[in-house]
Write an enzyme that holds these catalytic residues in place. Structure first.
Site, PDB file in Angstrom:
ATOM      1  N   MET A 150      -5.128  -9.938  -1.172  1.00 39.03           N
ATOM      2  CA  MET A 150      -4.719  -8.889  -0.222  1.00 39.03           C
ATOM      3  C   MET A 150      -4.906  -9.350   1.216  1.00 39.03           C
ATOM      4  SD  MET A 150      -6.115  -5.590  -2.345  1.00 39.03           S
ATOM      5  CE  MET A 150      -7.359  -6.407  -3.345  1.00 39.03           C
ATOM      6  N   ASP A 182       1.649  -0.109 -12.376  1.00 36.63           N
ATOM      7  CA  ASP A 182       1.586  -0.498 -10.972  1.00 36.63           C
ATOM      8  C   ASP A 182       2.967  -0.910 -10.475  1.00 36.63           C
ATOM      9  OD1 ASP A 182      -1.099  -0.101 -10.905  1.00 36.63           O
ATOM     10  OD2 ASP A 182      -1.663  -2.210 -10.996  1.00 36.63           O
ATOM     11  N   LYS A 241       0.649   1.681  -5.709  1.00 30.52           N
ATOM     12  CA  LYS A 241       0.403   2.000  -4.302  1.00 30.52           C
ATOM     13  C   LYS A 241       1.043   0.929  -3.451  1.00 30.52           C
ATOM     14  CE  LYS A 241      -4.033   3.322  -6.037  1.00 30.52           C
ATOM     15  NZ  LYS A 241      -3.854   2.689  -7.360  1.00 30.52           N
TER      16      LYS A 241
HETATM   17  C1  LIG Z   1      -4.858  -4.925  -6.037  1.00 31.23           C
HETATM   18  S1  LIG Z   1      -4.929  -6.674  -6.156  1.00 31.23           S
HETATM   19  C2  LIG Z   1      -4.752  -6.852  -7.886  1.00 31.23           C
HETATM   20  C3  LIG Z   1      -5.339  -8.133  -8.413  1.00 31.23           C
HETATM   21  C4  LIG Z   1      -5.168  -8.299  -9.908  1.00 31.23           C
HETATM   22  N1  LIG Z   1      -5.884  -7.274 -10.635  1.00 31.23           N
HETATM   23  C5  LIG Z   1      -5.606  -9.674 -10.422  1.00 31.23           C
HETATM   24  O1  LIG Z   1      -6.358  -9.748 -11.394  1.00 31.23           O
HETATM   25  O2  LIG Z   1      -5.150 -10.670  -9.893  1.00 31.23           O
HETATM   26  C6  LIG Z   1      -3.346  -7.100  -5.521  1.00 31.23           C
HETATM   27  C7  LIG Z   1      -3.364  -8.440  -4.806  1.00 31.23           C
HETATM   28  O3  LIG Z   1      -3.333  -9.485  -5.776  1.00 31.23           O
HETATM   29  C8  LIG Z   1      -2.575 -10.566  -5.285  1.00 31.23           C
HETATM   30  N2  LIG Z   1      -1.414 -10.766  -6.167  1.00 31.23           N
HETATM   31  C9  LIG Z   1      -1.119 -10.072  -7.273  1.00 31.23           C
HETATM   32  N3  LIG Z   1      -0.021 -10.564  -7.868  1.00 31.23           N
HETATM   33  C10 LIG Z   1       0.391 -11.598  -7.106  1.00 31.23           C
HETATM   34  C11 LIG Z   1       1.471 -12.513  -7.178  1.00 31.23           C
HETATM   35  N4  LIG Z   1       2.357 -12.464  -8.173  1.00 31.23           N
HETATM   36  N5  LIG Z   1       1.593 -13.446  -6.213  1.00 31.23           N
HETATM   37  C12 LIG Z   1       0.700 -13.517  -5.189  1.00 31.23           C
HETATM   38  N6  LIG Z   1      -0.344 -12.687  -5.072  1.00 31.23           N
HETATM   39  C13 LIG Z   1      -0.500 -11.742  -6.014  1.00 31.23           C
HETATM   40  C14 LIG Z   1      -2.151 -10.206  -3.859  1.00 31.23           C
HETATM   41  O4  LIG Z   1      -3.126 -10.702  -2.958  1.00 31.23           O
HETATM   42  C15 LIG Z   1      -2.164  -8.694  -3.925  1.00 31.23           C
HETATM   43  O5  LIG Z   1      -2.313  -8.134  -2.629  1.00 31.23           O
END
Ligand SMILES: C[S@@+](CC[C@H](N)C(=O)[O-])C[C@H]1O[C@@H](n2cnc3c(N)ncnc32)[C@H](O)[C@@H]1O
Length: 278
Positions: A192, A57, A79
């Site tokens: 998100m 990713d 993406k």
């Molecule tokens: C497609 S989702 C993936 C979530 C991931 N699989 C999880 O277990 O947390 C992506 C969203 O996760 C959140 N996210 C992921 N990494 C982050 C980070 N380091 N800081 C803040 N938000 C994060 C944001 O809201 C982002 O838009």
């Protein structure tokens, strides 16, 4: 990893995938955690060290990708919002093709593969093609961001329940069960939600949440560039405006946000943090 502590080497040798395991033609969906490489699991490290193909990713740091063998094929399949590099079907087809060529494929995903990460869909697609697939869990963005921001997600005096929701639905919609999200004594973590921040805060207040309900936006949580903006449902969008907050960002709503200072937690990632809140 020569020169490694023997007990760490031993733990890694017992990690999944095992050192004697035949990995040809299998795919592991591996959670990389929210960003800080220190949050990788030993299973994830072992999988990366043995991977022949790494499909990753957007938010996976280079140091993590560097754990794979130099000759491992690395493909960015992430993406960016509104700019899809790989369609989900293309990605599924690529995983199947590489596995059928006899490679050990690691599909490296941010956070945990089974939390808003399409891991379920990818596992289904692989299983339908008869490709063996395993899930190696990762620390979620919710867990990592809350910890590094010093916000306990539950607390016996303030939140006996915690809901994770996504503000981005498959059909592009942002409709959520607002009444369920504004129940007292709970924490709500919105994934998100950066681009819909205004709407989420407004809808929660319209559904009955106090506009003084504490809320925090954690940008690039667990990374050196982490920023935390705190406020309330009523004023957080205004506080965030002008700060040029970048994705990824996570919204945390609930009384627990107030405990941020009171809990006295120091951010693990530390230096880059600029607390823009009250
Ligand atoms: C497609 S989702 C993936 C979530 C991931 N699989 C999880 O277990 O947390 C992506 C969203 O996760 C959140 N996210 C992921 N990494 C982050 C980070 N380091 N800081 C803040 N938000 C994060 C944001 O809201 C982002 O838009």
């Amino acid at each position: 990893m020569s020169g490694q502590d023997p007990s760490l080497r031993e733990l890694l040798s017992r990690a999944v995938p095992g050192s004697g395991e035949d990995l040809a033609g299998r795919v592991d969906l591996v959670g990389a955690g929210p960003g800080d490489p220190g949050l990788l699991t030993l299973h994830a490290v072992a999988a990366l060290q043995r991977a022949e193909v790494v499909l990753h990713d957007r938010l996976i740091p280079q140091e993590v990708l560097d754990l794979a063998k130099p000759d491992a094929e690395r493909v960015y399949v992430g993406k960016a919002r509104a700019r899809h590099h790989y369609k989900q079907e293309e990605l599924n087809a690529l995983m199947v093709a590489r596995a059928r060529e006899g490679h050990y494929v690691v599909r490296l995903k941010g956070g945990d593969p089974f939390v808003f990460g399409r891991g379920g869909e990818e596992a289904e697609a692989l299983a339908a093609e008869g490709i063996p697939v395993r899930i190696i869990p990762g620390i979620t963005a919710a867990g990592g961001c809350a910890a590094y921001a010093g916000i306990p997600l539950t607390h016996r005096d303030h939140a006996y329940r915690c809901q994770f929701v996504t503000a981005h639905r498959r059909n592009g919609g942002t409709e959520l069960d607002w009444a369920a999200l504004v129940q007292p004594q709970q924490t709500v973590v919105v994934y998100m939600g950066l681009h819909g921040l205004d709407k989420v805060c407004t809808e929660m207040v319209e559904a009955g949440a106090p506009s003084a309900m504490p809320a925090a936006l954690v940008e690039r949580g667990t990374l050196a560039a982490q920023r935390v903006v705190t406020g309330t449902l009523g004023d957080l969008p205004g506080r965030v405006a002008g700060l040029e907050i970048q994705s990824p960002a996570l919204l945390i709503v609930g009384e627990v946000v107030r405990l941020r200072q009171a809990a006295g937690c120091e951010p693990v990632a530390g230096e880059g943090e600029a607390d823009a809140g009250a």
